[in-house]
Design a protein around this motif. Structure first.
Motif, short mmCIF file in Angstrom:
data_model
loop_
_atom_site.label_atom_id
_atom_site.label_comp_id
_atom_site.label_asym_id
_atom_site.label_seq_id
_atom_site.Cartn_x
_atom_site.Cartn_y
_atom_site.Cartn_z
N LEU A 155 0.82 -1.21 0.00
CA LEU A 155 0.00 0.00 0.00
C LEU A 155 0.86 1.27 0.00
CD1 LEU A 155 -2.86 -1.07 2.44
CD2 LEU A 155 -2.91 -0.94 -0.06
N ALA A 156 2.01 1.21 0.68
CA ALA A 156 2.92 2.36 0.67
C ALA A 156 3.44 2.58 -0.76
CB ALA A 156 4.08 2.12 1.63
N LYS A 157 3.82 1.48 -1.42
CA LYS A 157 4.28 1.58 -2.80
C LYS A 157 3.18 2.14 -3.70
CE LYS A 157 5.98 -1.15 -6.72
NZ LYS A 157 5.24 -0.35 -7.66
N LEU A 158 1.97 1.69 -3.49
CA LEU A 158 0.84 2.16 -4.29
C LEU A 158 0.63 3.66 -4.11
CD1 LEU A 158 -1.44 1.33 -6.18
CD2 LEU A 158 -2.83 0.83 -4.16
N ALA A 159 0.71 4.14 -2.86
CA ALA A 159 0.55 5.58 -2.60
C ALA A 159 1.62 6.38 -3.32
CB ALA A 159 0.60 5.85 -1.09
N LYS A 160 2.86 5.90 -3.27
CA LYS A 160 3.96 6.59 -3.95
C LYS A 160 3.77 6.57 -5.47
CE LYS A 160 7.72 5.76 -0.70
NZ LYS A 160 9.03 5.10 -0.58
N ASP A 161 3.34 5.43 -6.00
CA ASP A 161 3.14 5.31 -7.45
C ASP A 161 2.02 6.24 -7.92
OD1 ASP A 161 5.12 3.40 -7.41
OD2 ASP A 161 3.77 1.70 -7.73
N ILE A 162 0.96 6.33 -7.15
CA ILE A 162 -0.16 7.21 -7.52
C ILE A 162 0.28 8.66 -7.50
CG2 ILE A 162 -2.42 8.05 -6.76
CD1 ILE A 162 -2.96 5.11 -5.82
N ALA A 163 1.04 9.05 -6.47
CA ALA A 163 1.53 10.43 -6.39
C ALA A 163 2.45 10.74 -7.57
CB ALA A 163 2.25 10.66 -5.07
N ALA A 164 3.33 9.79 -7.92
CA ALA A 164 4.21 10.00 -9.07
C ALA A 164 3.40 10.09 -10.37
CB ALA A 164 5.23 8.86 -9.16
N GLY A 165 2.35 9.29 -10.46
CA GLY A 165 1.48 9.35 -11.63
C GLY A 165 0.79 10.70 -11.76
N ALA A 166 0.42 11.29 -10.64
CA ALA A 166 -0.21 12.62 -10.67
C ALA A 166 0.76 13.66 -11.23
CB ALA A 166 -0.67 13.01 -9.27
N VAL A 167 2.02 13.56 -10.85
CA VAL A 167 3.04 14.49 -11.38
C VAL A 167 3.19 14.27 -12.88
CG1 VAL A 167 5.46 15.21 -11.32
CG2 VAL A 167 4.29 14.60 -9.19
N LEU A 168 3.22 13.01 -13.30
CA LEU A 168 3.36 12.71 -14.72
C LEU A 168 2.20 13.29 -15.52
CD1 LEU A 168 4.91 11.31 -16.98
CD2 LEU A 168 3.61 9.23 -16.46
N ILE A 169 0.99 13.16 -15.01
CA ILE A 169 -0.18 13.72 -15.71
C ILE A 169 -0.05 15.23 -15.84
CG2 ILE A 169 -2.66 14.19 -15.47
CD1 ILE A 169 -2.91 11.28 -14.44
N CYS A 170 0.36 15.90 -14.76
CA CYS A 170 0.55 17.36 -14.81
C CYS A 170 1.63 17.73 -15.82
CB CYS A 170 0.93 17.90 -13.43
SG CYS A 170 -0.42 17.87 -12.24
N ALA A 171 2.75 17.01 -15.82
CA ALA A 171 3.86 17.33 -16.71
C ALA A 171 3.49 17.08 -18.17
CB ALA A 171 5.10 16.52 -16.33
N VAL A 172 2.82 15.97 -18.44
CA VAL A 172 2.40 15.68 -19.82
C VAL A 172 1.37 16.72 -20.28
CG1 VAL A 172 1.17 14.03 -21.29
CG2 VAL A 172 2.98 13.24 -19.76
N GLY A 173 0.43 17.06 -19.42
CA GLY A 173 -0.55 18.09 -19.77
C GLY A 173 0.12 19.42 -20.07
N ALA A 174 1.09 19.79 -19.25
CA ALA A 174 1.82 21.04 -19.48
C ALA A 174 2.59 20.98 -20.80
CB ALA A 174 2.78 21.31 -18.32
N ALA A 175 3.19 19.83 -21.10
CA ALA A 175 3.94 19.68 -22.35
C ALA A 175 3.01 19.79 -23.57
CB ALA A 175 4.68 18.35 -22.37
N VAL A 176 1.84 19.18 -23.48
CA VAL A 176 0.88 19.25 -24.60
C VAL A 176 0.44 20.70 -24.82
CG1 VAL A 176 -1.44 18.59 -25.36
CG2 VAL A 176 0.12 16.86 -24.42
N ILE A 177 0.09 21.38 -23.75
CA ILE A 177 -0.32 22.78 -23.88
C ILE A 177 0.85 23.61 -24.41
CG2 ILE A 177 -1.05 24.84 -22.62
CD1 ILE A 177 -2.66 22.89 -20.78
N GLY A 178 2.07 23.32 -23.94
CA GLY A 178 3.25 24.03 -24.45
C GLY A 178 3.43 23.82 -25.95
N LEU A 179 3.26 22.59 -26.40
CA LEU A 179 3.37 22.32 -27.84
C LEU A 179 2.32 23.11 -28.63
CD1 LEU A 179 4.10 18.48 -27.91
CD2 LEU A 179 5.64 20.35 -28.58
N ILE A 180 1.12 23.17 -28.10
CA ILE A 180 0.06 23.93 -28.78
C ILE A 180 0.46 25.40 -28.87
CG2 ILE A 180 -2.32 24.76 -28.57
CD1 ILE A 180 -2.94 21.95 -27.28
N LEU A 181 0.97 25.96 -27.77
CA LEU A 181 1.36 27.37 -27.75
C LEU A 181 2.57 27.64 -28.65
CD1 LEU A 181 1.01 28.20 -23.94
CD2 LEU A 181 -0.47 28.99 -25.80
N PHE A 182 3.55 26.74 -28.63
CA PHE A 182 4.80 27.00 -29.34
C PHE A 182 4.79 26.55 -30.80
CE2 PHE A 182 6.19 27.53 -24.99
CZ PHE A 182 7.03 28.63 -25.10
#
Length: 165
Positions: free
Chosen positions: A87-114
């Motif tokens: 469960l500790a590993k799962l909590a860490k994996d989920i938190a890391a996944g949330a960062v990945l979603i934010c970073a990918v979303g930011a990259a997609v919006i950046g590509l659209i802008l640039f």
């Protein structure tokens, strides 16, 4: 100094400590900051509106804050479950996944802008007019970013020897 002002200053002090800790100890935080700096340099070639600049700043803040929350979650999980726990590993994996979603979303919006043809044209014009300066600057940025990203981490006990304020 009055107590409320001291309390407010103390809150800022611990917040800045948390930011400094993440930069010193989290390679992914340094990656996000290096990318943000590169994006700031690229912005010089674009004629973004105030709303577009605001969106870029919001995206920077979103990714950095997500990375800091991930670090906080990992730290608490490590404190509460020093040994392996699914469960500790799962909590860490989920938190890391949330960062990945934010970073990918930011990259997609950046590509659209640039992907604006005018900005790309200005960038190509500078590259053609001053190739040595442009590529020298790009290589310098990449070398500095790599040095910043791969600086040895200062893993220490968070807030070691400090009392909560």
């Amino acid at each position: 100094m009055s107590r409320p002002i001291r309390s407010l200053l103390g809150s800022f002090k611990v917040a800045f400590y948390g930011i400094r800790y993440c930069i010193a100890n989290e390679r992914n935080m340094r990656i996000h900051l290096s990318i943000a700096l590169g994006v700031v340099f690229l912005c010089a070639f674009y004629s973004f509106s105030a709303a577009q600049y605001a969106l870029i700043v919001l995206l920077f803040c979103m990714v950095i804050a997500a990375e800091m929350l991930n670090t906080a979650i990992e730290t608490v999980v490590n404190l509460l479950s020093p040994g392996y726990n699914h469960l500790a590993k799962l909590a860490k994996d989920i938190a890391a996944g949330a960062v990945l979603i934010c970073a990918v979303g930011a990259a997609v919006i950046g590509l659209i802008l640039f992907c604006d043809p005018g900005g790309i044209g200005r960038l190509l014009a500078v590259m053609g007019a001053h190739p040595v300066l442009f590529f020298g600057g790009a290589i310098g940025y990449l070398l500095l970013a790599a040095a910043f990203i791969f600086v040895p981490e200062q893993k220490q006990n968070p807030r070691q020897g400090k009392k909560d304020e």
